[in-house]
Scaffold this active site. Sequence first.
Site, mmCIF file in Angstrom:
data_model
loop_
_atom_site.group_PDB
_atom_site.id
_atom_site.type_symbol
_atom_site.label_atom_id
_atom_site.label_comp_id
_atom_site.label_asym_id
_atom_site.label_seq_id
_atom_site.Cartn_x
_atom_site.Cartn_y
_atom_site.Cartn_z
ATOM 1 N N TYR A 137 0.906 -1.282 -0.165
ATOM 2 C CA TYR A 137 -0.043 0.054 -0.170
ATOM 3 C C TYR A 137 0.863 1.284 0.107
ATOM 4 C CZ TYR A 137 -4.419 2.736 0.968
ATOM 5 O OH TYR A 137 -5.444 3.436 0.731
ATOM 6 N N ARG A 183 -19.952 -12.383 -12.372
ATOM 7 C CA ARG A 183 -18.753 -13.099 -12.385
ATOM 8 C C ARG A 183 -18.827 -14.374 -13.176
ATOM 9 N NH1 ARG A 183 -15.425 -10.288 -9.068
ATOM 10 N NH2 ARG A 183 -16.277 -8.886 -7.619
ATOM 11 N N TRP A 203 -22.801 -10.411 -37.033
ATOM 12 C CA TRP A 203 -22.470 -9.465 -38.353
ATOM 13 C C TRP A 203 -23.928 -9.226 -38.769
ATOM 14 C CZ3 TRP A 203 -20.500 -11.727 -43.464
ATOM 15 C CH2 TRP A 203 -20.246 -10.525 -44.259
#
Length: 240
Positions: free
Chosen positions: A20, A144, A178
């Site tokens: 940190y 997730r 597409w």
Amino acid sequence: MKMLAAPINPADINMIQGTYAILPELPAVGGNEGVGQVLEVGSAVTGLKPGDWAIPADAGLGTWRTEAVISEESLVSVPSDIPLLCAATLGVNPCTAYRMLCDFEQLRPGDSIIQNAANSGVGQAVIQIAAALGLRTVNVVRDRHGGTMVTYGGMAKQPVTASVSSFIFKDIKLRGFWMSQWKKDRGPDQFKEMILTLCDFVRRGQLMAPACSEVPLKDYQVALEASMKPFVSSKQIFTM
């Protein structure tokens, strides 16, 4: 002061790991955030009294403990009539959210902001504070497991990469789209049906053209150059 509640934040872990930006002198107590109740004060203390709630004024206080003797300038008094968990988590995420909303753009009631990671602690605070300020939010939430990424263009001409673990353990799916192929596969009738549906949206004012720049056809070089510049949101439109 006795500590009442103190959360575990990623920064706390990073501080223990030594990575940190702020590192306390050793030996040290972990925890950078929390709320405590003042038990006793010294004769020179004027801003706090027994019974008051207080939170750390800065990182590195060491909140993962039951009691502590702390200087007055290291604490900030907070009202004790707010929920305990709100007080314990007030000093990091909500402060980050508030400053991001106030310090970088001159947002006014009715303005909109977009944020990713909206299910994080900061993200949830942004949603609530923005609502309190009269701001609207568009929030992208991280799912997730089981997500599908659809790629419909590749202006950067770079490959899309994904880790094997994402496929195996998170069931991530990569798909391509597409429009030209869709029309070939579905046929003209379904394409026409879709166009009529979109036209109805336009009539009702629910669908508008993107930001456009009208350029005479004779100035095609200017339009082509502009269309290839990065971060240009205006669509170049030839006018004849």
